[in-house]
Design a protein around this motif. Structure first.
Motif, mmCIF file in Angstrom:
data_model
loop_
_atom_site.group_PDB
_atom_site.id
_atom_site.type_symbol
_atom_site.label_atom_id
_atom_site.label_comp_id
_atom_site.label_asym_id
_atom_site.label_seq_id
_atom_site.Cartn_x
_atom_site.Cartn_y
_atom_site.Cartn_z
ATOM 1 N N ASP A 1 0.822 -1.212 0.000
ATOM 2 C CA ASP A 1 0.000 0.000 0.000
ATOM 3 C C ASP A 1 0.862 1.271 0.000
ATOM 4 O O ASP A 1 0.640 2.191 -0.798
ATOM 5 N N ILE A 2 1.859 1.282 0.873
ATOM 6 C CA ILE A 2 2.717 2.477 0.972
ATOM 7 C C ILE A 2 3.535 2.659 -0.297
ATOM 8 O O ILE A 2 3.655 3.777 -0.834
ATOM 9 N N ALA B 1 2.814 1.665 -3.288
ATOM 10 C CA ALA B 1 1.932 2.109 -4.392
ATOM 11 C C ALA B 1 1.698 3.619 -4.291
ATOM 12 O O ALA B 1 1.720 4.342 -5.305
ATOM 13 N N GLU B 2 1.503 4.098 -3.066
ATOM 14 C CA GLU B 2 1.247 5.529 -2.876
ATOM 15 C C GLU B 2 2.490 6.359 -3.208
ATOM 16 O O GLU B 2 2.405 7.408 -3.848
ATOM 17 N N ASP C 1 2.993 6.521 -6.968
ATOM 18 C CA ASP C 1 2.116 7.521 -7.582
ATOM 19 C C ASP C 1 2.638 8.935 -7.327
ATOM 20 O O ASP C 1 2.685 9.758 -8.242
ATOM 21 N N GLU C 2 3.053 9.208 -6.099
ATOM 22 C CA GLU C 2 3.577 10.539 -5.770
ATOM 23 C C GLU C 2 4.793 10.864 -6.635
ATOM 24 O O GLU C 2 4.892 11.950 -7.226
ATOM 25 N N LEU D 1 5.842 9.453 -9.504
ATOM 26 C CA LEU D 1 5.547 9.569 -10.943
ATOM 27 C C LEU D 1 4.800 10.873 -11.244
ATOM 28 O O LEU D 1 5.034 11.513 -12.275
ATOM 29 N N THR D 2 3.925 11.278 -10.349
ATOM 30 C CA THR D 2 3.202 12.539 -10.544
ATOM 31 C C THR D 2 4.171 13.712 -10.544
ATOM 32 O O THR D 2 4.061 14.647 -11.357
ATOM 33 N N GLN D 3 5.129 13.662 -9.611
ATOM 34 C CA GLN D 3 6.155 14.718 -9.554
ATOM 35 C C GLN D 3 6.958 14.770 -10.863
ATOM 36 O O GLN D 3 7.225 15.842 -11.408
ATOM 37 N N GLU E 1 6.077 13.623 -13.835
ATOM 38 C CA GLU E 1 5.234 14.087 -14.936
ATOM 39 C C GLU E 1 5.072 15.609 -14.900
ATOM 40 O O GLU E 1 5.090 16.273 -15.931
ATOM 41 N N PHE F 1 13.933 12.907 -3.239
ATOM 42 C CA PHE F 1 12.848 12.165 -2.589
ATOM 43 C C PHE F 1 13.312 11.612 -1.244
ATOM 44 O O PHE F 1 12.522 11.460 -0.323
ATOM 45 N N ARG G 1 10.268 6.755 8.473
ATOM 46 C CA ARG G 1 9.235 7.688 8.957
ATOM 47 C C ARG G 1 7.869 7.024 9.126
ATOM 48 O O ARG G 1 6.980 7.575 9.747
ATOM 49 N N TYR G 2 7.722 5.836 8.537
ATOM 50 C CA TYR G 2 6.448 5.117 8.680
ATOM 51 C C TYR G 2 6.440 4.225 9.917
ATOM 52 O O TYR G 2 5.408 3.656 10.255
#
Lengths: 113, 312
Positions: free
Chosen positions: B23-24, B26-27, B30-31, B33-35, B37, B59, B68-69
């Motif tokens: 889950d982490i 995957a998140e 996404d973060e 790849l969005t950055q 893009e 990053f 941190r998690y």
């Protein structure tokens, strides 16, 4: 021995730490995924690193203050966060606390020495 | 390029708790790849390898990002830290006292006395440090740190007055522990000097008084621990010290009646009466010291509380 810049930076981070949670909860009254949340916070003048934001979101969700769901958007799965009902109540109390503290500090800073 | 991102995410994932890993990751994917893009959209072209590396560096180190998690972000927090520090300091004083006694005994005997059965001081300090840290970390993790900090003003030691400092109590405790370990045979001191053919053994009188001396050693350690735990109970501690000192004097008065204290043998043994005279003199001094201590504490006990507070 730390120089003035180090001392200021440490104090600044301490000052910001508690306020960031308030800003994140406040911003999540509207639904966001991580990236847009960061951008919205940044736009409002609150910078937060992704390394600090995502663990904070998980912690707040584990505490029941946020809800989240995975949804596809822009051809990718994204996790969307939103303030929960409990989170809304806690935010209200925190805002009252913040406002009181802010007024007190303002009063102290406004006093002539 | 994608392989570099996947390697990075795998490195982060390895450090994450298994139930949340997918889950982490995957998140974070996404973060990131969005950055990327967003950056590519700004530049109007795909990022090159160096730029992608720079994005990953920005990053964060995979160990830090994953760390941190974790629910546990520190081993000992600010509430438990003062107790950890105090325990470490006290333990170091006790260990230093133990080895100081051994070094002094070694010097007196010309290097022929050593606590051969004790671990090296470095090992002992390491083990003690680890044990205290582990205990405090367990309190931090599973205990109630706030409960640890509960205290009562009336239990504070008097601000004035003549009473043993923590350092004195800890030093005495360390020396008492060395004695108890030696007396019960846990550690041995070499009692022979083969090079010159000299052997020293305790005479029968010490065996006869073994249990009394053992009892005294336990009472001394116990009273020092009590004084450390409840420094406010000044009067009770004085009474214990008076009785302890009288017990010590009584034991030594019994011991000094004996004809022989040590058995010195071997071809190079010096005249035995010389040893006996020294030991008898030493026991006599010890009896006087015990009695003087008992008398001093009794006198202090009789001082009115207000005078004790002011005069010290």
């Amino acid at each position: 021995m730390p120089n003035d810049a180090d001392v200021f930076e440490t104090l600044r981070q301490e000052l910001r730490r508690g306020s960031l949670i308030l800003a994140v909860l406040g911003q999540l009254r509207a639904e966001h995924y991580g990236y847009t949340l960061r951008k919205a916070l940044s736009h409002a003048g609150v910078e937060i690193e992704e390394g600090a934001l995502y663990p904070m979101l998980r912690r707040l969700e584990a505490q029941g203050l946020l809800t989240s769901e995975w949804r596809e958007e822009e051809r990718r799965n994204k996790r969307f966060y939103r303030l929960s009902t409990d989170g809304d109540a806690v935010l209200g109390r925190l805002v009252a606390e913040w406002t009181g503290l802010h007024a007190s500090v303002e009063a102290i800073l406004g006093k002539q020495p | 390029m994608n392989e570099m991102i996947e390697r990075y995410l795998a490195a982060v994932g390895r450090e994450l708790p298994a139930p949340e890993r997918a889950d982490i990751v995957a998140e974070l994917r996404d973060e990131f790849l969005t950055q990327v893009e967003s950056r590519e959209a700004d530049l109007g072209r795909p990022l090159d390898v160096a730029e992608m590396e720079a994005e990953l560096l920005a990053f964060g180190n995979p160990l830090v990002v994953a760390g941190r998690y974790r629910k546990v972000q520190y081993l000992i927090g600010p509430q438990v830290f003062p107790f950890w520090w105090s325990a470490v300091k006290a333990t170091l004083v006790v260990i230093a006292a133990i080895y100081a006694v051994l070094i002094i005994l070694g010097l007196i005997s010309g290097g022929h006395v050593s606590g051969a059965d004790l671990p090296s001081p470095v090992v002992l300090v390491g083990v003690a440090f680890g044990a205290i840290t582990l205990a405090c970390a367990l309190v931090e993790r599973f205990g109630n740190p706030a409960r640890l900090a509960r205290w009562r003003p009336e239990r504070l030691p008097p601000a004035h007055g003549k009473h043993a400092s923590r350092f004195e109590l800890l030093t005495e405790l360390g020396m008492g522990i060395v004695f108890l370990l030696w007396w019960t045979g846990v550690i041995h001191f070499r009692n022979s000097v083969p090079a010159i053919g000299l052997r020293i053994e305790l005479a029968q009188v010490w065996t006869e008084w073994f249990w009394w001396i053992l009892g005294y050693a336990i009472v001394e350690i116990g009273s020092n621990l009590a004084a450390l735990a409840r420094p406010d109970r000044v009067s009770v501690i004085r009474v214990i010290v008076i009785w302890r000192s009288l017990l010590g004097a009584g034991i030594l008065i019994g011991v000094i009646q004996a004809d022989q204290f040590l058995i010195v043998s071997g071809p190079a043994a010096p005249p035995e009466h010389m040893f006996e005279t020294w030991i008898r003199g030493g026991i006599g001094v010890a009896i006087a010291l015990f009695l003087a201590r008992a008398a001093t504490e009794a006198w202090r006990l009789r001082q009115p509380p207000s005078a004790m507070r002011v005069a010290g």
